[in-house]
Scaffold this motif. Structure first.
Motif, PDB file in Angstrom:
ATOM      1  N   ALA A   1      41.248  31.203  32.800  1.00 47.69           N
ATOM      2  CA  ALA A   1      41.676  31.841  34.042  1.00 47.69           C
ATOM      3  C   ALA A   1      40.859  31.328  35.219  1.00 47.69           C
ATOM      4  CB  ALA A   1      41.542  33.360  33.921  1.00 47.69           C
TER       5      ALA A   1
ATOM      6  N   TRP B   1      45.115  42.080  32.228  1.00 41.96           N
ATOM      7  CA  TRP B   1      45.764  40.914  32.826  1.00 41.96           C
ATOM      8  C   TRP B   1      45.461  40.826  34.318  1.00 41.96           C
ATOM      9  CZ3 TRP B   1      47.084  37.636  29.292  1.00 41.96           C
ATOM     10  CH2 TRP B   1      47.421  38.105  28.021  1.00 41.96           C
ATOM     11  N   LEU B   2      45.324  41.965  34.974  1.00 40.45           N
ATOM     12  CA  LEU B   2      44.900  41.940  36.370  1.00 40.45           C
ATOM     13  C   LEU B   2      43.464  41.429  36.479  1.00 40.45           C
ATOM     14  CD1 LEU B   2      45.714  42.585  39.263  1.00 40.45           C
ATOM     15  CD2 LEU B   2      44.922  44.933  38.917  1.00 40.45           C
TER      16      LEU B   2
ATOM     17  N   GLY C   1      43.530  37.881  36.566  1.00 39.05           N
ATOM     18  CA  GLY C   1      43.895  37.439  37.913  1.00 39.05           C
ATOM     19  C   GLY C   1      42.686  37.364  38.836  1.00 39.05           C
TER      20      GLY C   1
ATOM     21  N   VAL D   1      41.013  34.178  38.239  1.00 45.33           N
ATOM     22  CA  VAL D   1      41.707  33.067  38.895  1.00 45.33           C
ATOM     23  C   VAL D   1      41.216  32.914  40.336  1.00 45.33           C
ATOM     24  CG1 VAL D   1      43.947  32.231  39.709  1.00 45.33           C
ATOM     25  CG2 VAL D   1      43.746  33.212  37.422  1.00 45.33           C
TER      26      VAL D   1
END
Length: 404
Positions: free
Chosen positions: A262, A308-309, A312, A315
């Motif tokens: 990520a 999953w956030l 992010g 990322v």
């Protein structure tokens, strides 16, 4: 099109292209080893303090010998020194592979092999950082640094994911073996380098003192290194990934690699669009902004409940890291004279390599005493505060704008 990464150096400089390809492929194996080491140590100890100690084993040799290695780089033939150290690092990876296949060493033995490998890296890193000014014209330097960073980020993107798959298939020994084999590709890429004779200068302690005096007296270089130290020492999250993976993904080894991947997704994206900041000619403000966003994103990772956030957030952190690293390296390269480049590159490596390793130790200890959330949030907040303080204390005349 002006926003995209400048690939001109790959077209116009064949020697740089070969070195870049070999280093990129070797980076895949190194990232796989990073996953394997964390997994092996976690499986044997289930302790964030021990996973943090992985960083300590890699950091101590660089801190202890880095500046002397930089002085050695400035006084020896840099190409030959780089090749010798890469061969030594490959041998260490081969020994890690043997213990992975034949029976795991106790954790202190694994850490010892990592420390020996880091000793070779203490000289290889500064030597490699002196190559670009010899291979590329000054106008292509920022583009070359961006290409080097996108190769690192691409390795982070692919290497950890492959590492998770190889880990599930062949175990940790398979990951270490791939690393040993890909070191050979890096060596092949460096064989075509031109001879890079010694830049001369004072020996030993005197040489180290010259380098330290230059860094302390040059506002732009000093600010660049302090900003990187603030981001890495205070907010590095990698030693927390096994814990976060256990809490949010049930400890599946296939998802462990996603955390580093990520970060790489963000880094590759920022590198592909690096023309937006490498062509500005004023990397100083960009460097400060990137370091601050890195801290904010990692604090957010500690606060968001959705796994999953959280990826992010990583990322975003990876994109910010790329912006900060490329801008910092540009400032250092443009402001450092060639006879001092090995020593300043060694100091940059101490900050850029040992800083994250010590930061991982800090995160592991804080998580062990409190929680992973406390380690992430406190680190991110402290990072932003430190970056703001460094920027505020910088004299306007010494602003690291990329121009000497």
């Amino acid at each position: 099109m002006g926003a995209l990464i400048d690939i001109g150096p790959l077209r116009t400089a064949p020697v740089f292209r070969r070195l870049w390809i070999g280093g990129t492929l070797s980076g895949f194996g190194s990232q796989m080893t990073g996953v394997a080491v964390m997994y092996q140590v976690w499986q044997q100890t289930h302790s964030t303090a021990w996973t943090g100690a992985v960083g300590l084993a890699q950091a101590l040799p660089i801190v202890a010998f880095g500046l002397f290695a930089g002085a050695l780089v400035d006084r020896t033939e840099r190409r030959r020194l780089y090749l010798i150290t890469r061969v030594g690092a490959a041998v260490c990876s081969a020994l890690l592979a043997v213990q992975g296949f034949l029976g795991h060493l106790p954790v202190p033995g694994v850490l010892l092999l990592l420390a020996v490998q880091a000793c070779f890296g203490a000289a290889a890193g500064p030597a490699a950082r002196t190559f670009l000014p010899r291979l590329l014209p000054a106008g292509d330097l920022a583009a070359g640094l961006a290409l080097n960073h996108i190769s690192f980020q691409a390795a982070m993107l692919i290497g950890p994911a492959l590492g998770g798959l190889v880990l599930a298939w062949l175990g940790v020994g398979g990951c270490y073996l791939v690393d040993a084999l890909t070191f050979g590709l890096a060596i092949y890429g460096a064989i075509g380098l031109p001879a890079m004779p010694s830049a001369g200068g004072a020996p030993g302690i005197r040489a180290v003192g010259e380098g330290l005096r230059f860094i302390a007296g040059h506002a732009a270089v000093r600010a660049a290194l302090l900003t990187d130290l603030a981001a890495t020492l205070l907010a590095m999250p990698i030693s927390l990934f096994p814990l976060i993976n256990a809490e949010r993904f049930g400890g599946d080894p296939r998802t462990l690699g996603l955390f580093l991947s990520a970060i790489a997704v963000g880094g590759v994206t920022a590198s592909v669009l690096s023309g937006t900041f490498t062509r500005l000619g004023r990397p100083g403000p960009v460097m400060f902004a990137g370091a601050a966003v890195w801290g904010v994103a990692l604090a957010a990772l500690g606060l968001v409940p959705n796994p999953w956030l959280g990826l992010g957030c990583l990322v975003v952190a990876g994109a910010a890291d790329t912006v900060a690293v490329v801008s910092r390296a540009t400032v250092v390269q443009l402001h450092t004279p060639s006879p001092l480049l090995g020593r300043v590159a060694a100091a940059e490596q101490i900050v850029g390599s040992a800083g994250p390793d010590l930061g991982n130790l800090r995160a592991g200890l804080v998580a062990g005493a409190f929680s992973g959330t406390a380690a992430l949030v406190s680190g991110g907040v402290l990072c932003v505060a430190a970056v703001a303080l460094i920027r505020r204390s910088l004299p306007q005349a010494g602003s690291p704008n990329g121009r000497a």
